[in-house]
Design an enzyme around this catalytic site. Structure first.
Site, PDB file in Angstrom:
ATOM      1  N   PHE A  81       0.865  -1.085  -0.140  1.00 27.52           N
ATOM      2  CA  PHE A  81       0.033   0.019  -0.078  1.00 27.52           C
ATOM      3  C   PHE A  81       0.862   1.250   0.112  1.00 27.52           C
ATOM      4  O   PHE A  81       0.302   2.427  -0.362  1.00 27.52           O
ATOM      5  CB  PHE A  81      -0.888   0.084   1.246  1.00 27.52           C
ATOM      6  N   GLU A 111      -4.799  -3.799  -2.153  1.00 27.84           N
ATOM      7  CA  GLU A 111      -6.342  -3.698  -2.053  1.00 27.84           C
ATOM      8  C   GLU A 111      -6.706  -2.302  -1.357  1.00 27.84           C
ATOM      9  O   GLU A 111      -7.806  -1.603  -1.506  1.00 27.84           O
ATOM     10  CB  GLU A 111      -7.097  -4.655  -1.587  1.00 27.84           C
ATOM     11  N   SER A 142       5.381  -6.694   3.451  1.00 27.72           N
ATOM     12  CA  SER A 142       5.761  -7.335   4.599  1.00 27.72           C
ATOM     13  C   SER A 142       6.683  -8.418   4.611  1.00 27.72           C
ATOM     14  O   SER A 142       6.354  -9.263   3.840  1.00 27.72           O
ATOM     15  CB  SER A 142       4.674  -7.147   5.626  1.00 27.72           C
ATOM     16  N   CYS A 152       9.424   1.886   3.639  1.00 30.33           N
ATOM     17  CA  CYS A 152      10.709   1.042   4.098  1.00 30.33           C
ATOM     18  C   CYS A 152      11.889   1.479   4.192  1.00 30.33           C
ATOM     19  O   CYS A 152      12.905   0.754   4.534  1.00 30.33           O
ATOM     20  CB  CYS A 152      10.343  -0.333   2.847  1.00 30.33           C
ATOM     21  N   GLU A 212       9.295  -4.121  13.004  1.00 26.31           N
ATOM     22  CA  GLU A 212       8.922  -3.067  12.256  1.00 26.31           C
ATOM     23  C   GLU A 212       7.649  -2.526  12.832  1.00 26.31           C
ATOM     24  O   GLU A 212       6.792  -3.091  13.032  1.00 26.31           O
ATOM     25  CB  GLU A 212       8.964  -3.563  10.871  1.00 26.31           C
TER      26      GLU A 212
HETATM   27  P1  NAD Z   1       1.551  -6.541   3.077  1.00 29.53           P
HETATM   28  O1  NAD Z   1       2.629  -7.592   3.282  1.00 29.53           O
HETATM   29  O2  NAD Z   1       0.413  -6.532   3.864  1.00 29.53           O
HETATM   30  O3  NAD Z   1       0.922  -6.528   1.531  1.00 29.53           O
HETATM   31  C1  NAD Z   1       1.793  -6.699   0.385  1.00 29.53           C
HETATM   32  C2  NAD Z   1       0.861  -7.224  -0.708  1.00 29.53           C
HETATM   33  O4  NAD Z   1       0.755  -8.726  -0.216  1.00 29.53           O
HETATM   34  C3  NAD Z   1      -0.471  -6.669  -1.098  1.00 29.53           C
HETATM   35  O5  NAD Z   1      -0.760  -6.566  -2.379  1.00 29.53           O
HETATM   36  C4  NAD Z   1      -1.415  -7.776  -0.318  1.00 29.53           C
HETATM   37  O6  NAD Z   1      -2.783  -7.645  -1.029  1.00 29.53           O
HETATM   38  C5  NAD Z   1      -0.861  -9.168  -0.238  1.00 29.53           C
HETATM   39  N1  NAD Z   1      -1.201  -9.695   0.842  1.00 29.53           N
HETATM   40  C6  NAD Z   1      -1.284  -9.367   2.197  1.00 29.53           C
HETATM   41  N2  NAD Z   1      -1.616 -10.524   3.114  1.00 29.53           N
HETATM   42  C7  NAD Z   1      -1.476 -11.678   2.212  1.00 29.53           C
HETATM   43  C8  NAD Z   1      -1.572 -12.829   2.600  1.00 29.53           C
HETATM   44  N3  NAD Z   1      -1.925 -13.142   3.933  1.00 29.53           N
HETATM   45  N4  NAD Z   1      -1.117 -13.639   1.655  1.00 29.53           N
HETATM   46  C9  NAD Z   1      -1.011 -13.542   0.316  1.00 29.53           C
HETATM   47  N5  NAD Z   1      -0.668 -12.123   0.106  1.00 29.53           N
HETATM   48  C10 NAD Z   1      -1.270 -11.199   0.894  1.00 29.53           C
HETATM   49  O7  NAD Z   1       2.499  -5.207   3.235  1.00 29.53           O
HETATM   50  P2  NAD Z   1       1.653  -3.814   3.152  1.00 29.53           P
HETATM   51  O8  NAD Z   1       1.103  -3.475   4.260  1.00 29.53           O
HETATM   52  O9  NAD Z   1       0.640  -3.483   2.076  1.00 29.53           O
HETATM   53  O10 NAD Z   1       2.993  -3.085   2.825  1.00 29.53           O
HETATM   54  C11 NAD Z   1       4.027  -2.414   4.035  1.00 29.53           C
HETATM   55  C12 NAD Z   1       5.036  -3.522   4.172  1.00 29.53           C
HETATM   56  O11 NAD Z   1       5.731  -3.373   2.820  1.00 29.53           O
HETATM   57  C13 NAD Z   1       6.028  -3.046   5.142  1.00 29.53           C
HETATM   58  O12 NAD Z   1       6.673  -4.037   5.961  1.00 29.53           O
HETATM   59  C14 NAD Z   1       7.113  -2.401   4.383  1.00 29.53           C
HETATM   60  O13 NAD Z   1       8.293  -2.264   5.126  1.00 29.53           O
HETATM   61  C15 NAD Z   1       7.156  -3.042   3.111  1.00 29.53           C
HETATM   62  N6  NAD Z   1       7.800  -2.526   2.204  1.00 29.53           N
HETATM   63  C16 NAD Z   1       9.133  -2.943   1.602  1.00 29.53           C
HETATM   64  C17 NAD Z   1       9.757  -2.376   0.525  1.00 29.53           C
HETATM   65  C18 NAD Z   1      11.020  -3.029   0.393  1.00 29.53           C
HETATM   66  O14 NAD Z   1      11.551  -2.691  -0.810  1.00 29.53           O
HETATM   67  N7  NAD Z   1      11.648  -3.558   1.151  1.00 29.53           N
HETATM   68  C19 NAD Z   1       9.208  -1.088  -0.054  1.00 29.53           C
HETATM   69  C20 NAD Z   1       7.800  -0.913   0.445  1.00 29.53           C
HETATM   70  C21 NAD Z   1       7.212  -1.481   1.271  1.00 29.53           C
END
Ligand code: NAD
Length: 501
Positions: free
Chosen positions: A149, A176, A226, A281, A385
């Site tokens: 997101f 989403e 994440s 991040c 985090e």
């Molecule tokens: P998230 O892991 O909740 O979601 C990321 C994606 O995974 C979304 O498209 C989501 O729909 C999907 N998802 C969520 N739960 C799932 C599940 N149980 N099974 C399968 N798919 C699932 O992450 P977020 O909250 O959207 O984003 C924030 C996180 O992203 C933070 O931890 C941040 O550090 C990380 N991030 C990392 C980088 C990097 O390059 N290292 C860059 C940006 C964000």
């Protein structure tokens, strides 16, 4: 209330699963829309569209592909503010920061315009009698991107621009929570001249992610999100024979040496820790002053700056920091702040009681900035985090103590050091166990022509995002050995060819 659907074969396609996710406006706390959550069969339809578009697109000359990217760049500049406003209203980041989100993605489109040059292979003339040897980079087929997101413009553009320039067709499964901007990219790609079916967006949750990671037609999966989900996507996709890169969470440290310009450091820290409400991040979430004097001074200098942070609606042009993305995330971050106090950290600034006073926005997901001192490495709030507007100070006695902190932390995304001493900076750059390092730069996010990726639990897989690594991720190498003219006869040979033969 608006509805967001899918974008398949160049058209808006309504969801058929009957399942929806809410889209909130974090600045007001109101639900402003809903997004279709795809079923397995809808994801399969989307993959089929990308599969059908692959033969035509991969056979399109690399110069024509570059021209589509050139057009896209122009359109992204044209619509930058429109895209930024859409993402600010769903994400909550302030408008100027939302413009930066679009800009950093756009820069990858600018880099990908150079794809004719980037895809050039290698050629060795006359490696043996009349034999030449060369290599070329071929696209993989249908590739998928799954995005978080917190950068709804930049990260979908990181992935799609590199993938499509390399000749692949693309299925995007965005977060989403803020699906509007990724869907707007569909229309922009079409206007740029991309054939339908090459860029598709499927909205959804775990069901969509699982389908993308297991469908045999998908050849590679790029994920950012994440760490637990990154690990899950990496293991599922690779178990199903796919190439995968999966970027995860972070805990980024800034080391402050006694010789640093502390005013500059304090300004850098408030921007890097509280910008985008800490939902980056590459946010700095841990400050490590070296020596008691520096630590005491830093606390004195940071406190008034954090208290003065201007928190506001994402479209309030005076605001420096907006709300958090959802009520659930706000509750999670508050929980960490409560825990930090229980674990024994000193609360220097408490953002928990922040109440947004502007009329009409009391229900937004706001938190003020928080600052904790005397945080210890064994505390859970240090190890995990938080992803919110809070900065933790971990005091170190020496440079060696300081460098151990990020090096021994589970995450290894980004870090920075502020010092005027070249030897110290060089020792830090060379020895810290972290993937992206800044020297007197608070947020060391590499530009598009370099490559983005962390170490340890911040990234799974060997290949980073964009830069030449992006070209490698989205292509496979073919190496050709060719003899001309064909008229040379040496009879049957039964030993492996060597240069002596
Ligand atoms: P998230 O892991 O909740 O979601 C990321 C994606 O995974 C979304 O498209 C989501 O729909 C999907 N998802 C969520 N739960 C799932 C599940 N149980 N099974 C399968 N798919 C699932 O992450 P977020 O909250 O959207 O984003 C924030 C996180 O992203 C933070 O931890 C941040 O550090 C990380 N991030 C990392 C980088 C990097 O390059 N290292 C860059 C940006 C964000």
């Amino acid at each position: 209330m608006y509805e967001r659907h899918h974008y398949i074969n160049g058209s808006d396609v309504e969801g058929a699963s009957g399942r929806f996710g809410p889209i909130f406006n974090p600045s007001t706390g109101e639900q402003q829309g809903k997004v279709s959550l795809a079923s397995k069969s809808e994801v399969e339809t989307c993959i089929a569209a990308a599969q059908a578009a692959f033969p035509g697109w991969s056979a399109t000359s690399v110069v024509k592909r570059a021209r589509v990217l050139q057009n896209l760049v122009q359109l992204l500049y044209r619509d930058k503010d429109k895209l930024a406003e859409a993402l600010a209203s769903e994400h909550g980041k302030v408008f100027s920061d939302a413009q930066g989100d679009v800009q950093r993605g756009l820069e990858v489109a600018e880099f990908a315009q150079g794809i004719p040059h980037l895809l050039k292979g290698e050629f060795s003339d006359n490696v043996s009698g009349s034999i030449d040897m060369y290599s070329m980079r071929k696209p993989l087929g249908v590739v998928a991107g799954i995005t978080p997101f917190n950068f709804p413009a930049m990260i979908p553009l990181w992935m799609s621009c590199m993938a499509i320039a390399c000749g692949n067709t693309f299925v995007l499964k965005p977060s989403e929570k803020d699906p509007s901007t990724p869907l707007m990219f569909g229309e922009l790609w079409k206007e740029a001249g991309l054939p339908v079916g090459v860029f598709n967006v499927i909205n959804g949750d775990k069901e969509a992610v699982d389908t993308v990671c297991t469908d045999p037609r998908v050849k590679a999966v790029s994920f950012v999100g994440s760490t637990p989900i990154a690990q899950y996507v990496y293991s599922t996709a690779t178990a199903h024979g796919k190439r995968c890169q999966a970027m995860g969470g972070a805990k980024n440290h800034m080391i402050i040496m006694p010789d640093a310009d502390l005013d500059q450091v304090a300004d850098a820290l408030v921007g890097a820790a509280y910008g985008s409400a800490g939902e980056r991040c590459m946010a700095i979430s841990v400050a490590v002053p070296v020596g008691k004097q520096v630590a005491d001074k830093m606390v004195d200098m940071l406190k008034p700056r954090v208290e003065a942070l201007k928190v506001g609606h994402s479209m309030d042009m005076e605001a420096e920091m907006g709300p958090l993305v959802t009520a659930d995330h706000l509750a999670k971050v508050r929980g960490y702040l409560d825990l930090a106090e229980k674990e024994g950290a000193d609360v220097v600034v408490d953002g928990r009681d922040f109440k947004y006073s502007m009329q009409g926005y009391e229900n937004g997901y706001y938190l003020g900035g928080s600052l904790f001192d005397n945080v210890k490495p064994e505390m859970r709030t240090y190890r995990e985090e938080i992803f919110g507007p809070t900065l933790q100070i971990v005091r170190a006695e020496t440079f060696d103590d300081a460098i151990r902190l990020p090096s021994e932390h589970e995450f290894g995304n980004g870090t920075s050091i502020f010092t005027r001493d070249g030897d110290t900076a060089r020792a830090y750059v060379n020895n810290v166990e972290v993937g992206m390092v800044g020297v007197n730069v608070p947020i060391p996010v590499p530009l598009a022509f370099h490559t983005f990726g962390g170490w340890k639990s911040s990234a799974f897989g060997d290949i980073n995002q964009h830069g030449m690594e992006g070209v490698r991720f989205y292509t496979k190498t073919k190496t050709v050995t060719s003899r001309w003219p064909t008229g040379i006869r040496s009879g049957a040979e039964f030993v492996i060819p060597t240069l002596n033969s």
